[in-house]
Design a protein around this motif. Structure first.
Motif, short mmCIF file in Angstrom:
data_model
loop_
_atom_site.label_atom_id
_atom_site.label_comp_id
_atom_site.label_asym_id
_atom_site.label_seq_id
_atom_site.Cartn_x
_atom_site.Cartn_y
_atom_site.Cartn_z
N THR A 253 -30.26 0.17 79.98
CA THR A 253 -29.17 1.14 80.13
C THR A 253 -29.72 2.56 79.97
O THR A 253 -30.77 2.76 79.35
CB THR A 253 -28.09 0.91 79.06
N PRO A 254 -29.00 3.55 80.49
CA PRO A 254 -29.42 4.94 80.27
C PRO A 254 -29.51 5.30 78.79
O PRO A 254 -30.42 6.03 78.39
CB PRO A 254 -28.34 5.75 80.99
N GLN A 255 -28.58 4.79 77.98
CA GLN A 255 -28.62 5.13 76.56
C GLN A 255 -29.87 4.56 75.91
O GLN A 255 -30.47 5.20 75.04
CB GLN A 255 -27.36 4.63 75.85
N GLU A 256 -30.26 3.35 76.31
CA GLU A 256 -31.48 2.76 75.74
C GLU A 256 -32.69 3.60 76.11
O GLU A 256 -33.58 3.85 75.27
CB GLU A 256 -31.64 1.34 76.26
N ALA A 257 -32.76 4.09 77.36
CA ALA A 257 -33.86 4.95 77.77
C ALA A 257 -33.84 6.25 76.97
O ALA A 257 -34.89 6.75 76.53
CB ALA A 257 -33.76 5.24 79.27
N TYR A 258 -32.65 6.80 76.78
CA TYR A 258 -32.52 8.04 76.01
C TYR A 258 -33.01 7.86 74.58
O TYR A 258 -33.80 8.67 74.08
CB TYR A 258 -31.05 8.48 76.02
N GLU A 259 -32.57 6.80 73.92
CA GLU A 259 -32.96 6.58 72.52
C GLU A 259 -34.47 6.41 72.40
O GLU A 259 -35.09 6.89 71.45
CB GLU A 259 -32.25 5.33 71.97
N ARG A 260 -35.08 5.76 73.40
CA ARG A 260 -36.53 5.57 73.34
C ARG A 260 -37.25 6.91 73.51
O ARG A 260 -38.27 7.16 72.86
CB ARG A 260 -36.95 4.59 74.45
N LEU A 261 -36.71 7.79 74.35
CA LEU A 261 -37.33 9.09 74.54
C LEU A 261 -37.14 9.99 73.32
O LEU A 261 -38.04 10.77 72.98
CB LEU A 261 -36.76 9.76 75.79
N VAL A 262 -36.00 9.89 72.66
CA VAL A 262 -35.82 10.63 71.41
C VAL A 262 -36.85 10.18 70.37
O VAL A 262 -37.46 10.99 69.66
CB VAL A 262 -34.38 10.45 70.87
N ALA A 263 -37.07 8.86 70.31
CA ALA A 263 -38.09 8.34 69.39
C ALA A 263 -39.48 8.87 69.74
O ALA A 263 -40.27 9.23 68.85
CB ALA A 263 -38.08 6.81 69.44
N PHE A 264 -39.77 8.94 71.03
CA PHE A 264 -41.05 9.48 71.50
C PHE A 264 -41.24 10.93 71.04
O PHE A 264 -42.29 11.31 70.52
CB PHE A 264 -41.11 9.36 73.02
N GLU A 265 -40.20 11.75 71.21
CA GLU A 265 -40.29 13.15 70.82
C GLU A 265 -40.45 13.31 69.31
O GLU A 265 -41.23 14.14 68.83
CB GLU A 265 -39.05 13.91 71.30
N LEU A 266 -39.71 12.52 68.54
CA LEU A 266 -39.82 12.62 67.09
C LEU A 266 -41.17 12.13 66.59
O LEU A 266 -41.70 12.64 65.59
CB LEU A 266 -38.67 11.85 66.43
N ASP A 267 -41.74 11.17 67.28
CA ASP A 267 -43.11 10.74 66.94
C ASP A 267 -44.10 11.87 67.20
O ASP A 267 -45.07 12.06 66.44
CB ASP A 267 -43.50 9.51 67.75
N LEU A 268 -43.87 12.65 68.26
CA LEU A 268 -44.72 13.82 68.51
C LEU A 268 -44.57 14.85 67.40
O LEU A 268 -45.55 15.51 67.01
CB LEU A 268 -44.37 14.44 69.86
N VAL A 269 -43.36 15.02 66.89
CA VAL A 269 -43.13 15.95 65.78
C VAL A 269 -43.89 15.49 64.54
O VAL A 269 -44.57 16.30 63.87
CB VAL A 269 -41.62 16.06 65.48
N VAL A 270 -43.79 14.21 64.23
CA VAL A 270 -44.49 13.68 63.06
C VAL A 270 -46.00 13.81 63.23
O VAL A 270 -46.71 14.19 62.29
CB VAL A 270 -44.08 12.21 62.81
N ASP A 271 -46.49 13.53 64.41
CA ASP A 271 -47.93 13.67 64.68
C ASP A 271 -48.36 15.12 64.48
O ASP A 271 -49.43 15.39 63.92
CB ASP A 271 -48.23 13.21 66.11
N LEU A 272 -47.54 16.07 64.96
CA LEU A 272 -47.86 17.49 64.76
C LEU A 272 -47.92 17.83 63.28
O LEU A 272 -48.85 18.53 62.82
CB LEU A 272 -46.81 18.36 65.46
#
Length: 633
Positions: free
Chosen positions: A439-458
Motif C-alpha cells: 500500500t502507499p502508506q506502507e511505502a511511506y512508513e518505510r521511507l520515513v524509517a529510512f530518513e530517520l535512520d539517516l538522522v541517527v547515522d548523522l
C-alpha cells in the motif's frame, strides 16, 4: 465483399456529411457549443462523485438529480450566453463569410476543445483538493510533471474517459454531424434562450445543499479566471484585536550548555504519528528509542500550514506564513531578516541544502536570503552520483554534504538548514531502496524509517568526530501526511486535521543540553526561531509571532490554515481544536483529550465554546494581518 462495400459506403457518407457540416459555420458552432456544454456537465457529475457527500448517493435518486441541477447553474448560464453570442454574431456574419467560417473552425476545433481539456484535466486537482483549478494554481503549470505523478492524475479513469469524450465529441462525431440541423438551430431561438437563462436564474437563486469540504458550485473555467480568494476571513477593526497567550509565558527552562553550531534537519511530509518517539507502535524511528537519554522531544509541535514553502517561511522568519501562494503578489518581497541573516551578522557560516528544487512554490525568493551557500538540484556539485527521483535527489546526498560541511576548515560556527524530499508522494520506495510495498502508506512508513535512520547515522557520526557536543541538532517535520483518517483527506495540503499538522520535533545532544527528555508546551514552527536563540542565549532582534518553547504557557493558542483547495482556518490549545470553513460558514470543534483523532464534531453540542474559539480565531486573523504587513512589502 458485401461488408467491404457497406463499410466503404458508410465512410463515404461520413466524409460527405462532415464536409457539409464544415461549410455551415453557424450549425457547426452550435454543435460544438453543445459538446462543450455536455462535457462541462460530465465534469460536474464527476466532481459530485468525488465529493464525500455524494460518493455513496445513488445516481438515480431524486436527491442526486436535483442537487446536480442546482450545482450546474453556472454551466447552464454559460451555455445560454454562448448560444446567444453565436446568434448575435450570425446576424453580422454574412458579409464576412470567410472570416466567419475561419472563426467558427477556430472556436469549434481549437478553443472549445482546449477549454474542455482544461476542465477534464482539472479533475485531477479536484480529486486532490475538492476544488476546481483556480488562478492561484496556474503558476504551478511548470511543475505539472511532479503534480501529475504525485496525484496519480492520469490514472483517474474519469480523466481518461473525459479525454475520449473530447476526442469523439469535437472531432470524431461532432454534434453538427449527427444531430438534425433544425434541432441545433432551435437552440438559438429566443424561446430556447429564455428557457436556458430562466433555468439558470431559478437554480442560482435556490439555496444550495450544504457541502462544507468541497466547492461544487463554480464552473471550472469561470473559477480558473476569477476564483481568487479573499486575503482575510472577516472584516473587523484590527486596532483593538489582541492574541491571548504569549504574555503569560513563565517557568523558563535553562540550558546548561550553549552549543556553537546549529543544524536543522527538516523532514519532508513526516507526521508525528509515524515516529516511534510519539507512537510506540510506529515502525519508523525505532533506532531513536535507544537514544532517549540524548533526546529532547517536543511533544506538541505543529505546522501552521501543511505545505513545505509555508514551513520554511515560518521557521526562518518566526511569523505565521503568508496567505495563498507567495508568487501571487508579483511586487511582494520580504523585508524582515531571516534566521540566516541574523546568524550571518553574528559571524556564522550559513548553509542551505535542499534535495528538491527551490524554485517550486517560489521558495527561492524568500528561503535563500542570508545563506552564503545554497545547494539544490539546480547547482549541486557531484549530485550525479545520486539518483534523481520525482521530487529531488536521493537524500543520502544531503546527509553526506552535512558531514562534509561540519568538518571543513572554516573556523566560524555554522548555521545549517537541510531539507529532505524523498518521503514526498508518490513515495519512491522501489526506486530508492529497491523494495516493494502493498500500500502507499506502507511505502511511506518505510521511507520515513529510512530518513530517520539517516538522522541517527548523522548523529552517531557527529559523536565519533567530536561535533555533537558543540552542535544543536534539531530535527522536525515540515508538515504531516494523511491516509484517509478523515473523508477525502489524503496527502498533506488539503486539510488541517491532526494528521496534517502534528509533526515530530526533537533535539539530539549527548547531554540533552541539560533539558528534560520531554517538553509538553504546545508549540508551532513559528516558535523555533525564538527557541533556538533562547537555547543559544542570544537576543532575537526581530519581533515574531512565536515564543520560546523553553517557557510554559498553559493558555497558549496556535493557529493553522490551508488554502490548497477549500480554505480552512483554525486554532488549537492544550485541549480543543477549532476549524472554520469560510465559504460555508461551518464550525468544527474537537476535544483532543477524549478524541485524539479529531473525529467527533462538538460544535453543535457546545455552541458557547464554539463561539469562544471563533472569537479567538478572529483575533488571531487580525494579528496575522498586522504581522504580515510588518514582514512583507
Amino acid at each position: 465483399m458485401v461488408a467491404w462495400h457497406a463499410l466503404r459506403a458508410a465512410g463515404s457518407s461520413y466524409c460527405r456529411h462532415y464536409r457539409a457540416a464544415l461549410r455551415q459555420p453557424f450549425v457547426l458552432v452550435l454543435g460544438q457549443l453543445s459538446a462543450f456544454f455536455a462535457i462541462s456537465l460530465y465534469v460536474k457529475f464527476i466532481e459530485m462523485r468525488l465529493t464525500p457527500d455524494y460518493d455513496n448517493v445513488s445516481v438515480g435518486s431524486g436527491q442526486f438529480g436535483w442537487h446536480y441541477l442546482l450545482f450546474s447553474h453556472q454551466e447552464i448560464l454559460l451555455f445560454g450566453l454562448l448560444i446567444a453570442g453565436a446568434a448575435t454574431t450570425r446576424r453580422y456574419a454574412p458579409r464576412l463569410r470567410q472570416l466567419w467560417l475561419a472563426g467558427a473552425w477556430t472556436l469549434g476545433f481549437v478553443a472549445l476543445p482546449f477549454l474542455s481539456l482544461v476542465e477534464v484535466l482539472g479533475l485531477g486537482h479536484f480529486a486532490m483538493f475538492l476544488t476546481p483549478l483556480g488562478p492561484e494554481e496556474v503558476r504551478l503549470i511548470g511543475w505539472s510533471r511532479h503534480l501529475i505523478s504525485s496525484g496519480n492524475i492520469l490514472r483517474l479513469p474519469a480523466i481518461a474517459c473525459g479525454v475520449v469524450l473530447i476526442t469523439v465529441g469535437y472531432y470524431g462525431l461532432p454534434p453538427a454531424l449527427w444531430l438534425d440541423r433544425r434541432r441545433l438551430a432551435s437552440l438559438a431561438q429566443p424561446a430556447s434562450l429564455a428557457l436556458f437563462l430562466s433555468v439558470a436564474a431559478f437554480t442560482a437563486l435556490i439555496p444550495k445543499p450544504h457541502v462544507a469540504d468541497a466547492l461544487l458550485i463554480p464552473h471550472p473555467i469561470v473559477w480558473l479566471v476569477s476564483g481568487a480568494r479573499p486575503q482575510q476571513i472577516w472584516e473587523h477593526d484590527r486596532s483593538t484585536e489582541v492574541v491571548p497567550g504569549c504574555r503569560s509565558a513563565r517557568h523558563h527552562l535553562e540550558p546548561t550548555e550553549r552549543p556553537r553550531n546549529i543544524v536543522i534537519v527538516l523532514l519532508e511530509s513526516t507526521r508525528a504519528a509515524s515516529v516511534a518517539l510519539y507512537n510506540p507502535s510506529a515502525s519508523a524511528g525505532r533506532s531513536l528509542l535507544a537514544l532517549r537519554d540524548e533526546t529532547v522531544v517536543f511533544d506538541q509541535l505543529y505546522a501552521p500550514v501543511p505545505t513545505s514553502a509555508h514551513a520554511l517561511f515560518s521557521i526562518l522568519y518566526g511569523v505565521y506564513p503568508y496567505l495563498g501562494p507567495f508568487w501571487m503578489g508579483s511586487d511582494r518581497s520580504v523585508v524582515a531578516d531571516s534566521m540566516a541573516q541574523m546568524f550571518g551578522r553574528a559571524g556564522y557560516a550559513t548553509h542551505l541544502y535542499v534535495t528538491a528544487d527551490l524554485n517550486f512554490d517560489d521558495m527561492r525568493s524568500f528561503a535563500t536570503r542570508g545563506f552564503e551557500r545554497v545547494r539544490d538540484p539546480n547547482d549541486w556539485p557531484g549530485q550525479e552520483r545520486y539518483q534523481l527521483l520525482e521530487w529531488g535527489r536521493d537524500d543520502r546526498l544531503l546527509f553526506e554534504e552535512i558531514k562534509r560541511t561540519l568538518v571543513e576548515g572554516d573556523s566560524r560556527p555554522r548555521f545549517l538548514l537541510a531539507f529532505t524530499s524523498n518521503t514526498h508522494h508518490p513515495y519512491p520506495l522501489t526506486e530508492l531502496l529497491n523494495e516493494s510495498a502493498k500500500t502507499p502508506q506502507e511505502a511511506y512508513e518505510r521511507l520515513v524509517a529510512f530518513e530517520l535512520d539517516l538522522v541517527v547515522d548523522l548523529y552517531q557520526w557527529m559523536k565519533q568526530h567530536g561535533v555533537a557536543d558543540n552542535t544543536l541538532l534539531l530535527v522536525l517535520g515540515d508538515h504531516g501526511e494523511a491516509f484517509g483518517e478523515h473523508p477525502g483527506n489524503f496527502g498533506h495540503a488539503a486539510f488541517i486535521y491532526e494528521e496534517n499538522v502534528h509533526i515530530p520535533g526533537f533535539i539530539l545532544h549527548p547531554r540533552r543540553l541539560g533539558l528534560p527528555q520531554h517538553i509538553a508546551q504546545l508549540g508551532s514552527q513559528v516558535d523555533l526561531r525564538a527557541t533556538i536563540t533562547d537555547i543559544l542565549g542570544m537576543n532575537n532582534p526581530e519581533p515574531t509571532d512565536g515564543m520560546s518553547l523553553l517557557r510554559s504557557d498553559p493558555h497558549r493558542l496556535i493557529a493553522h490554515f490551508t488554502e490548497n483547495g477549500v480554505s480552512y482556518f483554525g486554532v488549537r490549545d492544550q485541549r480543543f481544536s477549532y476549524i472554520y470553513t469560510p465559504h460555508a460558514g461551518v464550525d468544527q470543534l474537537f476535544d483532543r483529550r477524549r478524541d485524539a483523532g479529531e473525529t467527533t464534531n462538538l460544535s453543535d453540542r457546545f455552541p458557547t465554546v464554539t463561539a469562544r474559539y471563533r472569537t479567538h480565531l478572529q483575533r488571531w486573523e487580525a494579528r496575522h494581518q498586522l504581522s504580515l504587513a510588518r514582514v512583507l512589502r
